[in-house]
Design an enzyme around this catalytic site. Structure first.
Site, PDB file in Angstrom:
ATOM      1  N   GLU A 244      -4.631   2.414  -4.336  1.00  0.00           N
ATOM      2  CA  GLU A 244      -3.171   2.526  -4.240  1.00  0.00           C
ATOM      3  C   GLU A 244      -2.531   1.249  -3.712  1.00  0.00           C
ATOM      4  O   GLU A 244      -1.389   1.259  -3.259  1.00  0.00           O
ATOM      5  CB  GLU A 244      -2.797   3.708  -3.341  1.00  0.00           C
TER       6      GLU A 244
ATOM      7  N   ASP B 289       0.854  -1.196   0.000  1.00  0.00           N
ATOM      8  CA  ASP B 289       0.000   0.000   0.000  1.00  0.00           C
ATOM      9  C   ASP B 289       0.889   1.245   0.000  1.00  0.00           C
ATOM     10  O   ASP B 289       1.850   1.340   0.782  1.00  0.00           O
ATOM     11  CB  ASP B 289      -0.906   0.012   1.232  1.00  0.00           C
TER      12      ASP B 289
END
Length: 504
Positions: free
Chosen positions: A420, A377
């Site tokens: 993301e 992430d």
């Protein structure tokens, strides 16, 4: 020489070779009977016997010629020459002494050989009948003619039989050619249907291409058959698949060393070079929508000297069918690729990741191998979007995706999980090895500088089969929980399962 594209599973109902040779035996037997009895007890008998024996042996030799070669031009030319010699000698031996009428018969026979016209045959029979009637008319009125009527009739009998032999053998030869052509057309139709069915059964371009070359190589009995793709912009050529070596694919070749392939590509027409060394060449362009997708390259030592119309049509239909099948397979693969690929990063998408993880986990369970999963992430990407705009955030995601891809091994599987977040499947990788890969990815992402933004960090969670997860859902859940630990621990770090984690 073997026919180029005819490997029949069946044969014609009528053996034309046998029929022609049977007619020739009748001619030989009649000529031998007439001449041998005419010269029996004379000094020339041994020579006449030698002639009869020689032509009998020639028929024996012709019986040894395989059926598929019998109607070939060379064999037929040899038979015509032998027949001319045989009939000429026999007519000479049966001639009426001090009379040259046999030359007229010989001239008519030669004309029949050249023209092969039924009208000429019938005319010759009419002439013989007219002469026979005239001689008998004169005899009725007791005219004295210096002609031996019996010898003349013997000569005429052999001439008529020889003419009809010539006519019937020619008709049989034409029937044989027509029969072979029909058999070839039927065989070609069968091959095309089989190939079309085979091509239609798969949308995988690799399978389609190999199906084409392997089937053509089998049908043509060729040493090699391959398919090339030529880039229209650069002119570079690549062998996509070879029938003899299915594992060798995408091999680049220099077209300057293969001018015949270059010529076939430029002309978009079939190129046939049977006498090329060391192997004959057939190059067939694969044309679809007026553009050449590639070339079918056949190399064989068994090509006939001439390309028949049926063979040319076979190649054209095969190449067109192959081109359309290849085009359809390419379109299908492009659609599949788009459906499995994330548009922004070019990495596999979430759906493809789920499918691949299931496959890899089953393989790991079957072979008792380890499997690790990374969940990545990007830290504070939301702030980048809020401060610099979403285009800048997209730039960071694309660059990070490329960094992750380059940090993995060839058989690892990196994908965009969503937003993301990224994920990496590491087959046959222990937990310690997964930690090393994760640290390498984290360090490379942190080291990258983005203009106007600076650097971005990433947090990574790790799960492993069979250390801390046994199923697909466990692998994802444990990696996600480890990622949560890394985030809460200050970000820009790697975390993996430990017994202090909450695994609800």
């Amino acid at each position: 020489m073997r026919r180029l594209d005819l490997k029949p599973k069946y044969q014609a109902d009528i053996d034309h070779r046998k029929a022609v040779l049977s007619l020739r035996w009748l001619l030989v037997i009649l000529a031998s009977y007439l001449t041998l009895f005419s010269y029996l007890g004379t000094d020339l008998f041994q020579y006449v016997f030698g002639v009869a024996l020689a032509f009998s042996l020639s028929n024996v030799v012709l019986m040894l010629i395989p059926r598929r070669h019998f109607i070939g031009s060379r064999v037929q030319t040899a038979i015509t020459i032998l027949d001319l010699i045989f009939v000429s000698v026999t007519l000479f031996l049966l001639r009426v002494p001090q009379n040259y009428l046999y030359l007229a018969f010989l001239l008519i026979f030669v004309l029949a050989v050249v023209w092969q016209d039924l009208g000429l045959v019938l005319f010759s029979v009419f002439v013989v009948s007219l002469l026979f009637g005239a001689f008998n008319y004169f005899r009725l009125f007791q005219f004295q003619l210096d002609i031996n009527i019996a010898q003349f009739l013997t000569l005429a009998l052999f001439f008529v039989v020889a003419i009809f032999y010539l006519f019937l053998s020619e008709r049989l030869k034409q029937d044989a050619k027509l029969s072979n052509a029909m058999m070839e057309e039927k065989r070609i139709a069968e091959v095309i249907v089989e190939m079309t069915r085979s091509l239609s059964s798969s949308l995988n371009s690799g399978e389609v291409l190999y199906s084409i070359v392997s089937r053509l190589r089998e049908v043509l009995d060729a040493e090699e058959c391959s398919i090339l793709r030529i880039d229209p912009k650069t002119g570079t050529a690549m062998i996509m698949v070879k029938a003899s070596q299915p594992s060798e694919r995408n091999l680049e070749i220099d077209l300057d060393q293969h001018p015949e392939l270059k010529q076939a590509y430029a002309s978009q027409s079939l190129l046939f070079i049977p006498d090329a060394k060391p192997l004959g060449i057939i190059a067939i362009p694969m044309v679809a929508q007026d553009s050449v997708l590639g070339l079918i390259d056949v190399r064989s030592a068994k090509l006939s000297a001439k390309l028949t119309d049926a063979t040319a049509r076979f190649f054209e239909i095969t190449a067109s069918t192959a081109a359309n099948a290849l085009r359809n397979a390419q379109l299908f693969e492009e659609a599949e690729h788009r459906a499995r690929t994330d548009f922004l990063t070019g990495l596999p998408n979430h759906r493809f990741f789920q499918e691949t993880l299931s496959i890899e986990l089953k393989r790991a369970q079957r072979h008792n191998h380890p499997l690790s999963l990374l969940m990545i992430d990007m830290d504070f990407l939301k702030e980048v979007n809020d401060r610099f705009g979403h285009p800048s955030g997209d730039m960071v995601i694309r660059a990070s995706a490329e960094t992750i891809r380059l940090s993995c091994r060839e058989f690892d599987f990196a994908a965009r999980y969503g937003g993301e977040e990224f994920t990496v499947i590491l087959p046959e990788t222990e937990l310690a090895g997964a930690i090393n890969v994760a640290d390498r990815i984290r360090e490379r992402i942190a080291a990258e500088q983005f203009p106007g933004i600076g650097n971005i960090t990433a947090s990574i969670g790790i799960s492993n089969y069979p250390v801390n997860a046994l199923g697909k859902e466990d692998l994802i859940r444990i990696a996600d929980q480890a990622l949560y630990v890394a985030k809460n621990g200050g970000r820009d770090r790697v975390a993996h399962f430990n017994y202090q984690m909450i695994t609800r």
